[in-house]
Design a protein around this motif. Structure first.
Motif, PDB file in Angstrom:
ATOM      1  N   VAL A 180       0.853  -1.196   0.000  1.00  0.00           N
ATOM      2  CA  VAL A 180       0.000   0.000   0.000  1.00  0.00           C
ATOM      3  C   VAL A 180       0.884   1.239   0.000  1.00  0.00           C
ATOM      4  CG1 VAL A 180      -1.709   1.298   1.324  1.00  0.00           C
ATOM      5  CG2 VAL A 180      -1.894  -1.201   1.152  1.00  0.00           C
ATOM      6  N   THR A 181       0.537   2.219  -0.828  1.00  0.00           N
ATOM      7  CA  THR A 181       1.275   3.484  -0.840  1.00  0.00           C
ATOM      8  C   THR A 181       0.529   4.540  -0.008  1.00  0.00           C
ATOM      9  OG1 THR A 181       0.292   3.953  -3.024  1.00  0.00           O
ATOM     10  CG2 THR A 181       2.533   3.089  -2.981  1.00  0.00           C
ATOM     11  N   GLU A 182      -0.589   5.035  -0.520  1.00  0.00           N
ATOM     12  CA  GLU A 182      -1.366   6.055   0.196  1.00  0.00           C
ATOM     13  C   GLU A 182      -2.722   6.177  -0.461  1.00  0.00           C
ATOM     14  OE1 GLU A 182       0.575   9.870  -0.261  1.00  0.00           O
ATOM     15  OE2 GLU A 182       1.056   9.467  -2.347  1.00  0.00           O
ATOM     16  N   PHE A 201       6.659   4.369   4.992  1.00  0.00           N
ATOM     17  CA  PHE A 201       7.772   5.298   5.175  1.00  0.00           C
ATOM     18  C   PHE A 201       7.786   6.319   4.049  1.00  0.00           C
ATOM     19  CE2 PHE A 201       9.444   1.847   2.596  1.00  0.00           C
ATOM     20  CZ  PHE A 201      10.191   2.500   1.627  1.00  0.00           C
ATOM     21  N   GLN A 202       8.434   7.460   4.345  1.00  0.00           N
ATOM     22  CA  GLN A 202       8.443   8.577   3.413  1.00  0.00           C
ATOM     23  C   GLN A 202       9.578   8.454   2.399  1.00  0.00           C
ATOM     24  OE1 GLN A 202       6.205  11.480   3.458  1.00  0.00           O
ATOM     25  NE2 GLN A 202       7.077  11.302   1.415  1.00  0.00           N
ATOM     26  N   ILE A 206       5.409   8.530  -2.079  1.00  0.00           N
ATOM     27  CA  ILE A 206       4.230   9.135  -1.456  1.00  0.00           C
ATOM     28  C   ILE A 206       4.477  10.614  -1.181  1.00  0.00           C
ATOM     29  CG2 ILE A 206       3.553   6.943  -0.396  1.00  0.00           C
ATOM     30  CD1 ILE A 206       4.418   8.132   2.309  1.00  0.00           C
ATOM     31  N   LEU A 207       3.386  11.341  -1.016  1.00  0.00           N
ATOM     32  CA  LEU A 207       3.477  12.757  -0.697  1.00  0.00           C
ATOM     33  C   LEU A 207       3.840  12.932   0.780  1.00  0.00           C
ATOM     34  CD1 LEU A 207       2.826  15.649  -1.887  1.00  0.00           C
ATOM     35  CD2 LEU A 207       0.646  15.440  -0.694  1.00  0.00           C
ATOM     36  N   PRO A 208       4.740  13.862   1.102  1.00  0.00           N
ATOM     37  CA  PRO A 208       5.026  14.138   2.512  1.00  0.00           C
ATOM     38  C   PRO A 208       3.863  14.914   3.148  1.00  0.00           C
ATOM     39  CG  PRO A 208       6.292  15.620   1.114  1.00  0.00           C
ATOM     40  CD  PRO A 208       5.587  14.651   0.191  1.00  0.00           C
ATOM     41  N   THR A 229       7.020   0.940   8.655  1.00  0.00           N
ATOM     42  CA  THR A 229       7.366  -0.171   7.770  1.00  0.00           C
ATOM     43  C   THR A 229       6.224  -0.399   6.779  1.00  0.00           C
ATOM     44  OG1 THR A 229       6.469  -1.759   9.365  1.00  0.00           O
ATOM     45  CG2 THR A 229       8.827  -1.330   9.447  1.00  0.00           C
ATOM     46  N   PRO A 230       6.558  -0.786   5.541  1.00  0.00           N
ATOM     47  CA  PRO A 230       5.508  -1.016   4.542  1.00  0.00           C
ATOM     48  C   PRO A 230       4.555  -2.129   4.975  1.00  0.00           C
ATOM     49  CG  PRO A 230       7.687  -0.959   3.522  1.00  0.00           C
ATOM     50  CD  PRO A 230       7.900  -1.019   4.999  1.00  0.00           C
TER      51      PRO A 230
END
Length: 290
Positions: A180-182, A201-202, A206-208, A229-230
């Motif tokens: 999963v990303t966001e 994690f950033q 993904i967008l901060p 963690t992913p």
């Protein structure tokens, strides 16, 4: 009172506001945007949003249209002229107006800046009414999702797919790994089967998220652990709780994904606590003052 927008140095009525058809934001999506929540006349997490704006502009080699101090004055003047104290501010910076050609203009042109604000409903107080559902979709966006670009077509299509299924958000994942990303316009979190709070994690994928960063600061201050963690779609489906964060979602519980309940299908104790924690941050935390 007519809605007032700031457009390239002028405050104008929104029905009369316009940009040149050769603005590179219109032609190429060559620009950056930010959205900031206005609560009680104060821009929430303003420094985080302005820092992210500057970072995104730097990543695409576009200068700030004015100093941060001057931009702050514009943001406040837009809110004042519209008499908005509880709302949502949108600002967009593009590379400006130039003859249509893919490379940057050979002779630099002034960046274009547009700022608008609109009223939104009050900050939610009833978490039961704030819960919602999501769907899942493959993440089809470009590789530099850490840049808050106005290129949002994949996000638009994902959000539309969610709406057509009666949900508010699409949770995106990497098709190759299942990680999963966001969300299409949010940060996605779970409380996993062990009870750990987790989000990805950033990095450039993904967008901060500014609300993500603000919540992490509040978690640290409260002594609440979280894990970057992913996690995969399968991990998500085993989660006890799930929620999204953003400047408009705040901390929003997700109790159903792809039609299936998350955990027992009710707002869980962890998300309930974080909802209250972030409400205090928005409404009165001195670290949040403009």
């Amino acid at each position: 009172m007519s809605k007032i927008a700031y457009v390239n140095g002028r405050y104008v009525r929104q029905p009369e506001a316009a940009v040149n058809i050769e603005d590179r934001g219109y032609q190429f999506g060559d620009g950056i945007y930010e959205v900031v929540h206005l609560y009680g006349g104060r821009y929430v997490d303003e420094d985080l949003h302005l820092a992210r704006l500057e970072r995104s502009l730097k990543e695409i080699r576009l200068p700030m249209p004015m100093s941060r101090a001057a931009l702050r004055l514009v943001l406040r003047e837009v809110a004042r002229r519209n008499r908005v104290t509880e709302g949502l501010l949108y600002m967009q910076v593009t590379r400006g107006v130039a003859r249509r050609d893919h490379p940057f203009p050979a002779k630099p042109v002034p960046p274009a800046l547009v700022v608008t604000v609109k009223r939104i409903p009050p900050y939610p107080t009833d978490i039961e009414k704030w819960q919602s559902s999501c769907i899942t979709l493959p993440d089809l966006r470009w590789a530099r999702r850490d840049i808050k670009s106005v290129n949002l077509l994949p996000n638009v299509l994902a959000r539309q797919a969610a709406r057509e299924k009666g949900s508010i958000e699409a949770i995106l994942y990497d098709e190759a790994t299942g990680v999963v990303t966001e969300g299409a316009a949010t940060t996605f979190w779970i409380v996993d089967e062990r009870g750990a709070i987790r989000t990805r994690f950033q990095d450039h994928v993904i967008l901060p998220g500014c609300t993500r960063a603000a919540l992490m600061t509040e978690l640290k201050a409260a002594g609440i652990a979280w894990d970057e963690t992913p996690f995969t779609i399968e991990d998500m489906r085993k989660a006890r709780e799930a929620f999204i964060t953003s400047a408009t979602s705040f901390v929003r519980p997700i109790t159903k994904i792809d039609g299936a309940p998350v955990g027992d299908g009710k707002v869980g104790p962890v998300v309930r606590r974080l909802f209250d924690l972030f409400a205090r941050h928005v409404k009165g935390d001195l670290r949040n003052a403009a």
